[in-house]
Design an enzyme around this catalytic site. Structure first.
Site, mmCIF file in Angstrom:
data_model
loop_
_atom_site.group_PDB
_atom_site.id
_atom_site.type_symbol
_atom_site.label_atom_id
_atom_site.label_comp_id
_atom_site.label_asym_id
_atom_site.label_seq_id
_atom_site.Cartn_x
_atom_site.Cartn_y
_atom_site.Cartn_z
ATOM 1 N N VAL A 64 0.819 -1.219 0.000
ATOM 2 C CA VAL A 64 0.000 0.000 0.000
ATOM 3 C C VAL A 64 0.850 1.264 0.000
ATOM 4 O O VAL A 64 0.329 2.361 -0.225
ATOM 5 C CB VAL A 64 -0.964 0.039 1.210
ATOM 6 C CG1 VAL A 64 -1.960 -1.094 1.151
ATOM 7 C CG2 VAL A 64 -0.195 0.049 2.533
ATOM 8 N N TYR A 156 5.765 8.877 12.807
ATOM 9 C CA TYR A 156 4.496 8.140 12.778
ATOM 10 C C TYR A 156 3.325 9.044 13.141
ATOM 11 O O TYR A 156 2.331 9.116 12.407
ATOM 12 C CB TYR A 156 4.595 6.967 13.757
ATOM 13 C CG TYR A 156 3.307 6.194 13.951
ATOM 14 C CD1 TYR A 156 2.801 5.383 12.950
ATOM 15 C CD2 TYR A 156 2.612 6.269 15.165
ATOM 16 C CE1 TYR A 156 1.628 4.657 13.140
ATOM 17 C CE2 TYR A 156 1.451 5.550 15.359
ATOM 18 C CZ TYR A 156 0.963 4.753 14.345
ATOM 19 O OH TYR A 156 -0.204 4.037 14.534
ATOM 20 N N LYS A 160 0.114 10.377 10.959
ATOM 21 C CA LYS A 160 -1.266 10.124 11.382
ATOM 22 C C LYS A 160 -2.029 11.440 11.590
ATOM 23 O O LYS A 160 -3.244 11.509 11.331
ATOM 24 C CB LYS A 160 -1.278 9.295 12.666
ATOM 25 C CG LYS A 160 -0.846 7.841 12.473
ATOM 26 C CD LYS A 160 -1.782 7.083 11.542
ATOM 27 C CE LYS A 160 -1.519 5.587 11.589
ATOM 28 N NZ LYS A 160 -2.369 4.852 10.621
#
Length: 262
Positions: A64, A156, A160
């Site tokens: 992905v 990260y 997000k």
């Protein structure tokens, strides 16, 4: 663990076609199982061939993080399912570093590709058909740790955070077309990937993952236990169901009360 909506024998996703990225283990596998139990046809993905995909789900091996991977997933969804009614972006993750300045450029890019741009790319391929049909449900899986912006995971949580802003914007754009977009933000959840990450975090930044005092059960959450994959799947299925038909642009924290937010 009790799953959502099925205790009375209902199959509220009967006739629905669902795509779940990263559904071979942990939270993703729980989402796949619950969708199957609720009557949906389900296609799921992983970067590597695996034997752990829940029985009854179709599977496509694809990355992905790349445009080519997103195109392969979308093509398989059209071929196997004939289209997508429920799209759950679950694939994600990152490894911790000692501090933000230690995170290399290529790791920043990988974090963005996996935790943010994967959703953007796949949405660009599948959302037009939802708009045309004037129906669809999209759920982005973020993280309850975003508000804390831990330096060890800044790549990260920044990715997000971008995903959450994108999700809200997409909700506004797609609402007139009957397509709902929501976010689920899990806290500490007992999964193989989560345990591996926490062990690595303890090695690279000792003490940084122990800010909260543990409960008598050993958990740092106010509710006294770590989450289970089905806890997160319950929230995902609720937001994807008709019971949440007046919810879009929301972000549901499922963290046992662990993380602060405004």
């Amino acid at each position: 663990m009790t799953t959502i909506g099925n205790g009375s024998g209902t199959r509220e996703f009967a006739g629905k076609r669902a795509l779940v990225t990263g559904g071979s283990r942990g939270i993703g596998a729980a989402i796949v199982r619950q969708l199957l139990d609720a009557g949906a046809e389900v296609l799921t993905t992983a970067r590597s061939a695996t034997s752990t995909v829940p029985e009854g789900a179709a599977f496509v091996q694809a990355d992905v993080r790349t445009r080519a991977g997103a195109e392969a997933i979308a093509a398989t969804a059209r071929e196997v399912l004939g289209g997508v009614d429920v799209l759950v972006h679950n694939a994600g993750g990152a490894q911790p570093y000692k501090g933000a300045s230690d995170i290399p450029d290529e790791v920043w890019q990988e974090a963005l590709d996996l935790n943010f741009l994967a959703s953007v790319r796949l949405d660009s391929l599948l959302v037009p058909a939802m708009r045309e049909r004037r129906q669809g449900m999209i759920v982005h899986v973020s993280s309850a740790a975003v508000p804390t912006a831990s330096p060890q995971f800044l790549h990260y949580v920044a990715a997000k955070a971008a995903l959450e802003s994108y999700s809200r914007g997409m909700a506004l754009e797609l609402a007139p077309f009957g397509v709902r977009v929501n976010t689920v933000s899990p806290g500490k959840t007992a999964t193989p990937g989560g345990e591996e990450t926490r062990e690595l975090w303890a090695r690279v930044a000792p003490g940084e993952n122990d800010a909260a005092a543990p409960s008598p059960t050993g958990s740092t959450t106010p509710l006294g236990r770590d989450g289970q994959p089905d806890d997160i799947a319950n929230a995902v299925l609720f937001l994807a169901s008709d019971r949440a038909s007046w919810l879009t642009g929301s972000n549901l924290f499922v963290d046992g009360g662990e993380f602060p937010r405004g």
